[in-house]
Design an enzyme around this catalytic site. Structure first.
Site, short mmCIF file in Angstrom:
data_model
loop_
_atom_site.label_atom_id
_atom_site.label_comp_id
_atom_site.label_asym_id
_atom_site.label_seq_id
_atom_site.Cartn_x
_atom_site.Cartn_y
_atom_site.Cartn_z
N ALA A 215 -0.42 -2.11 0.11
CA ALA A 215 -1.03 -1.22 -0.71
C ALA A 215 -2.38 -0.70 -0.08
CB ALA A 215 -1.31 -1.96 -2.16
N HIS A 216 -2.50 0.73 -0.37
CA HIS A 216 -3.78 1.21 0.34
C HIS A 216 -3.91 2.68 -0.41
CE1 HIS A 216 -0.98 3.76 2.45
NE2 HIS A 216 -1.82 4.49 2.80
N ARG A 217 -3.04 3.25 -1.24
CA ARG A 217 -3.49 4.47 -1.83
C ARG A 217 -4.35 4.28 -2.99
NH1 ARG A 217 -0.38 8.56 0.00
NH2 ARG A 217 1.40 8.05 1.39
#
Length: 370
Positions: A215-217
């Site tokens: 997860a990075h957004r």
């Protein structure tokens, strides 16, 4: 900002602009194809948009690419500052090196800067992975894609669906459907990863008995409740969930002050070969990454995308990817892990993005144009 003082190399130089880990991975096959094409000489400009060496610099060695000819070191900043600094640096590099073409892949600020800078110079601009659309203008990546495609001299679409998106926007004569370079990258490096990676041993994982999550957004990392819900879901499973932490995610998790002591196995960003091996051997993956959606399809790993929409709709249509909200992740992931029929039904689209020769096709178009 630092740049070398060397003079222009060749009228047929192809300058590749890279800024992030996915761009390096997915552009590498095109760089190698250009290097093997008579009359073309590749050069690499790295904007340094990813400030963590684990996410960028190391990959040049991993992917057997030469060190960048130009480094800008723009680092992390607001979208305006990052794009502006890269724009100035790219324009300066184009003026000094006088490339015949500039290529950029994807949808980052580096791509937007490359597109704008090249559009005001004599070099032609090629956008690799053109035509992807999520329909969400709130996503910075969507704006970058649309603007890059508008000024591209050559729009290299990965799929017929992407080409159709471009046609709907009045862009058709300069479009080339070439496949997705992610297939080239997986084809080239999966055997190496299988042979050299020790990631399963390093984290005490058994093939087919764990999941991977990324997860990075900002939608997931910048909303504390959304991130907390996702972490709770991933940390309460009956099987390990390997969780490589993007720097943004690591900072967001630290701000929540939560203890990940259940099924989650947090770790530093993985070397590309290690991540490829981990993804290939996982029972499933939960992610918000566009590139991981593609890689999961190529590697036959069922995918859950923690987003309301995706610019890779063909994966959803093929049944190998499902869009989920954080509060749905636990149920959906458990179903894939426990149900062989459901798992196997989400493993059937290895050729969704082409045959692994996208790099050669792009190089051939560029060579013909120049």
């Amino acid at each position: 900002m630092t740049t070398p003082a060397d003079a222009p190399v060749s009228d047929a130089e192809v300058l590749f602009v890279l800024g992030t880990r996915p761009e390096i991975i997915k552009t590498a096959p095109v760089v190698r194809a250009v290097a093997a094409t008579p009359g073309l000489t590749p050069a690499v400009l790295h904007t340094g948009q990813h400030y963590d060496a684990e996410l960028s610099g190391e990959f040049f060695r991993t992917l057997d690419l030469p060190e960048p000819d130009v480094r800008l070191d723009v680092g992390s900043a607001s979208h305006a500052v990052q794009t502006g600094d890269a724009l100035v640096g790219i324009e300066d590099a184009i003026a000094r090196r006088d490339p015949a073409a500039v290529l950029a892949q994807g949808d980052t600020n580096a791509v937007l800067s490359a597109a704008v800078a090249t559009s005001k110079c004599d070099a032609v601009f090629g956008h690799v992975e053109a035509g992807l659309r999520s329909g969400e203008r709130s996503m910075p990546e969507e704006i970058n894609r649309v603007l890059a495609d508008r000024v591209a001299d050559y729009a290299f679409a990965p799929t017929p669906d992407a080409a159709a998106n471009l046609a709907a926007e009045g862009i058709d004569e300069r479009v080339h459907v070439v496949g997705n370079t992610v297939v080239d990258a997986c084809r080239d490096h999966r055997p190496i990863a299988a042979r050299e990676s020790t990631v399963l041993d390093d984290y005490d994982l058994t093939a087919g008995e764990y999941a991977v999550a990324t997860a990075h957004r900002p939608r997931n990392t910048d909303d504390p409740e959304r991130l907390r819900t996702l972490l709770d879901a991933l940390d309460s499973r009956d099987y390990p969930v390997l969780f490589p932490l993007h720097p943004r995610t690591e900072n967001a998790v630290a701000a929540l002050d939560v203890e990940l002591s259940g099924s989650l196995v947090p770790c530093d960003p993985l070397d590309y070969l290690d991540f490829l091996d981990a993804l290939a051997n996982a029972r499933a993956v939960a992610t918000d990454s566009g590139g991981v959606q593609e890689e999961a399809s190529v590697l036959s790993t069922p995918c859950l995308t923690v987003r309301p929409s995706t610019e890779r709709p063909e994966t959803v249509e093929a049944g190998v990817n499902r869009l989920v909200e954080p509060d749905e992740v636990a149920t959906q992931l458990d179903a894939i892990v426990a149900d062989d029929a459901r798992h196997d039904a989400m493993c059937g689209a290895r050729d969704l993005y082409g045959d692994g020769d996208a790099g050669e096709r792009i190089a051939a178009v560029v060579a013909s144009a120049l």
